[in-house]
Scaffold this motif. Structure first.
Motif, PDB file in Angstrom:
ATOM      1  N   CYS A  44      -3.040   4.656   9.131  1.00  0.00           N
ATOM      2  CA  CYS A  44      -3.579   5.340   7.949  1.00  0.00           C
ATOM      3  C   CYS A  44      -4.943   5.906   8.352  1.00  0.00           C
ATOM      4  N   CYS A  47      -8.062   3.701   6.314  1.00  0.00           N
ATOM      5  CA  CYS A  47      -8.425   2.307   6.631  1.00  0.00           C
ATOM      6  C   CYS A  47      -8.105   1.947   8.078  1.00  0.00           C
ATOM      7  N   HIS A  57      -2.139   5.604   3.203  1.00  0.00           N
ATOM      8  CA  HIS A  57      -1.694   4.670   2.169  1.00  0.00           C
ATOM      9  C   HIS A  57      -2.026   5.237   0.782  1.00  0.00           C
ATOM     10  N   CYS A  60      -5.412   4.295  -0.507  1.00  0.00           N
ATOM     11  CA  CYS A  60      -6.583   4.664   0.299  1.00  0.00           C
ATOM     12  C   CYS A  60      -7.023   6.094  -0.020  1.00  0.00           C
TER      13      CYS A  60
HETATM   14 ZN    ZN Z   1      -5.060   2.857   4.373  1.00  0.00          ZN
END
Ligand code: ZN
Ligand code: ZN
Length: 234
Positions: A44, A47, A57, A60
């Motif tokens: 991702c 993160c 994500h 996120c």
């Molecule tokens: Zn993430």
């Protein structure tokens, strides 16, 4: 299959190639040496934790919507990128893109979402540009070349959307905070209005450059941006 025809087309334009690691004739990276190149786990972009298909994500936040990285920046891939940059061997980039297309074909499940986005008629392929001074010095822009070869393989046209306004320090030598400061405001938007963009670059280090580029694209009306890099430094 989707890419089979374009890959063989690309291969027809071959000059004699020798493996940069073992010297075997045929490819710049022979099949055997390529086996030892470590393929990237997708992450991702926000993160930096695992993401099976490279999409960000849902929980996120980030300016990028997804990121595809092909290999870890190590071994023969690192050697290839060094030869491109230090010796100007940009034809190596063509082979890396050919290998990328083969990887996509082999792992369709993982790359399905990115591929659908990539081949969408509305999706434009662009790149994170280096400064015009750097391009003159080297004779070419690495990310632009990668985007060109990718477009050639897909029958798409590459577009210039961003311009680098000032020279920045190499990101490799900076800490995380300074990497973001280094590229902040470094680009301007020079393209037409687009909705979907694949942004090509050579390396993902902290993602600062890619994220700044993507932020600017979104400010200028782009709705979805996926990053595509050859290698990731983990
Ligand atoms: Zn993430
Ligand atoms: Zn080899």
């Amino acid at each position: 299959m989707l890419f089979r025809k374009t890959i063989s087309l690309l291969l027809e334009t071959l000059f004699p190639r020798f493996c940069i690691k073992c010297g075997l004739e045929g490819r710049y990276i022979c099949d055997w040496c390529l086996l030892f190149a470590s393929e990237s786990e997708q992450i991702c972009c926000s993160c930096q934790e695992a993401s099976f298909n490279g999409s960000r994500h849902k929980e996120c936040r980030e300016t990028l919507d997804g990121l595809i990285s092909l290999w870890d920046y190590d071994g023969v891939i690192k050697k290839a990128m060094k030869e491109v940059k230090e010796e100007g061997r940009h034809s190596l980039l063509q082979e890396l893109i050919e290998n990328a297309l083969l990887l996509f074909e082999r792992d369709e499940q993982r790359f399905k979402d990115f591929l659908n986005f990539l081949i969408d008629e509305e999706t434009v392929i662009s790149f994170v540009p280096s400064h015009s001074f750097k391009k003159r010095e080297r004779g070419f822009d690495v990310s632009e070349k990668l985007a060109d070869y990718l477009c050639k393989g897909l029958g798409k046209k590459r577009e210039v959307l961003l311009k680098r306004e000032r020279r920045t320090e190499p990101q490799e030598g900076l800490n995380r905070e300074n990497r973001f400061l280094n590229v902040s405001g470094a680009f301007s938007f020079v393209g037409a209005k687009r909705e979907k963009v694949v942004l090509v670059s050579d390396l993902w280090i902290s993602g600062a450059t890619m994220k700044e580029s993507s932020r600017l694209l979104k400010e200028n009306g782009v709705v979805e941006v996926w990053g595509f890099v050859v290698a990731k430094i983990s």
